[in-house]
Design an enzyme around this catalytic site. Structure first.
Site, PDB file in Angstrom:
ATOM      1  N   ASP A 135      50.662 -26.159  29.199  1.00  0.00           N
ATOM      2  CA  ASP A 135      51.046 -25.064  30.076  1.00  0.00           C
ATOM      3  C   ASP A 135      52.451 -24.578  29.698  1.00  0.00           C
ATOM      4  O   ASP A 135      53.383 -25.382  29.607  1.00  0.00           O
ATOM      5  CB  ASP A 135      51.020 -25.549  31.527  1.00  0.00           C
ATOM      6  CG  ASP A 135      51.263 -24.433  32.532  1.00  0.00           C
ATOM      7  OD1 ASP A 135      51.616 -23.306  32.123  1.00  0.00           O
ATOM      8  OD2 ASP A 135      51.095 -24.703  33.736  1.00  0.00           O
TER       9      ASP A 135
ATOM     10  N   HIS B  88      47.583 -23.143  31.225  1.00  0.00           N
ATOM     11  CA  HIS B  88      47.835 -22.725  32.615  1.00  0.00           C
ATOM     12  C   HIS B  88      46.507 -22.386  33.299  1.00  0.00           C
ATOM     13  O   HIS B  88      46.226 -21.240  33.624  1.00  0.00           O
ATOM     14  CB  HIS B  88      48.771 -21.516  32.615  1.00  0.00           C
ATOM     15  CG  HIS B  88      49.438 -21.263  33.940  1.00  0.00           C
ATOM     16  ND1 HIS B  88      50.305 -22.163  34.524  1.00  0.00           N
ATOM     17  CD2 HIS B  88      49.352 -20.211  34.795  1.00  0.00           C
ATOM     18  CE1 HIS B  88      50.736 -21.666  35.669  1.00  0.00           C
ATOM     19  NE2 HIS B  88      50.169 -20.492  35.863  1.00  0.00           N
TER      20      HIS B  88
ATOM     21  N   SER C  20      50.098 -22.186  40.604  1.00  0.00           N
ATOM     22  CA  SER C  20      51.212 -21.461  40.009  1.00  0.00           C
ATOM     23  C   SER C  20      52.207 -21.020  41.094  1.00  0.00           C
ATOM     24  O   SER C  20      52.766 -21.848  41.794  1.00  0.00           O
ATOM     25  CB  SER C  20      50.680 -20.280  39.193  1.00  0.00           C
ATOM     26  OG  SER C  20      51.668 -19.739  38.363  1.00  0.00           O
TER      27      SER C  20
END
Length: 316
Positions: free
Chosen positions: A257, A285, A190
């Protein structure tokens, strides 16, 4: 058998049913299956318990030692900002090391949990090194209530900032400069992937400006897990920011995601396709939990290491 031994025992068996749970369910492994679905006060007390002893648990999961044995020079991992944390090590740069950068609003412990399957497969070949970002942060999306009690949480940027802060840049530089760590690769999730991309780009820019590029001390490959775009950089010109990143890399994108478009943009817009590869999973995610999916990432990491180890050619 002690309570902690009972806690750890299911993970010692690769075919255990617990191997198939998502990473967040590692915090609930002592609970009956009926309690896996809804967080409750018992779950939260247990999450605090496992966070407290997580470093010891990780030593068990990633080494063949018994519950009472210890690797010489074993380091206890820390949750303090900027403190180097490791799944093991003797103080000498023996195994090639992978620098692991967590997502925004999490910390090194949570990223340890998220990458547990990768570590199981690769810990015999690599040392995974985790650090915490320098800025405290509210918990990120999906962190609570599963990781309640696992704070403090951190982020790599100041709130509202778009560039790599000086504190972050110094932290990364100091860690990569350690002589007792043979860093060969970087893994980011991320916001950590966004930072990892910037680290690779800045390394490439620096290398292009000097004729004396050392073989050792340079990152040779990178892994981006559900990353965001664009790369997080500091003090680069617009032209430099637009330069394609040529380091060998693999990009994991979750098709469900919420940040899928940013993850795909990081790969499409910022990386030279000659040296980069994208892997898509039908996930949100998070990292995949299925063995075959994990194996795809593991194989790519192993391939990149084989293809770059000891090579004199420059990707930068």
């Amino acid at each position: 058998m002690t309570h902690l031994q009972k806690l750890i025992k299911p993970f010692r068996c690769p075919n255990s049913i617990f191997s198939f749970f998502p990473p967040e369910h590692l915090l609930h492994l002592c609970l009956p299956p009926t309690k896996f679905t809804e967080p409750n006060r018992c779950n939260l007390r247990l999450s605090r318990y496992i966070c407290k002893y997580f470093f010891f648990i990780m030593q068990i999961l990633t080494t063949p030692n018994s519950l009472t044995s210890r690797t010489p020079g074993y380091q206890t991992m820390a949750l303090q900002s900027g403190v180097l944390s490791s799944t093991g090590g003797t103080g000498t740069a023996s195994k090639p090391a992978l620098l692991c950068l967590h997502g925004g609003g999490t910390n090194s412990t949570i990223f340890n949990i998220q990458t547990i399957r990768l570590q199981r497969a690769l810990s015999a070949s690599f040392e995974f090194v985790f650090i915490d970002a320098p800025f405290e942060s509210p918990p990120g999306p999906g962190v609570m209530p599963v990781f309640e009690g696992c704070g403090p949480f951190y982020r790599w940027t100041k709130l509202g900032g778009d560039d790599m802060p000086d504190e972050t840049k110094k932290l990364i530089a100091d860690v990569l400069a350690r002589r007792d760590k043979n860093f060969v690769g970087i893994i980011g999730f991320s916001q950590g992937a966004k930072l990892a991309a910037g680290v690779c780009l800045e390394q490439q820019i620096r290398a292009s400006k000097t004729a004396d590029v050392k073989r050792l001390g340079l990152l040779k490959f990178a892994v981006f897990l559900n990353g965001t775009s664009p790369p997080l950089t500091s003090m680069l010109t617009a032209e430099e920011k637009g330069e394609l990143i040529r380091i060998p890399s693999v990009h994991v994108v979750g098709l469900q995601d919420p940040w899928r478009e940013e993850s795909a943009a990081l790969f499409e817009d910022s990386f030279d396709k000659k040296n980069s590869k994208k892997i898509e999973f039908d996930l949100g995610h998070r990292l995949p939990t299925a063995e075959k999916d994990t194996a795809l990432i593991v194989n790519e990491i192993s391939r990149m290491y084989r293809e770059t180890a000891g090579r004199t050619q420059r990707y930068y």
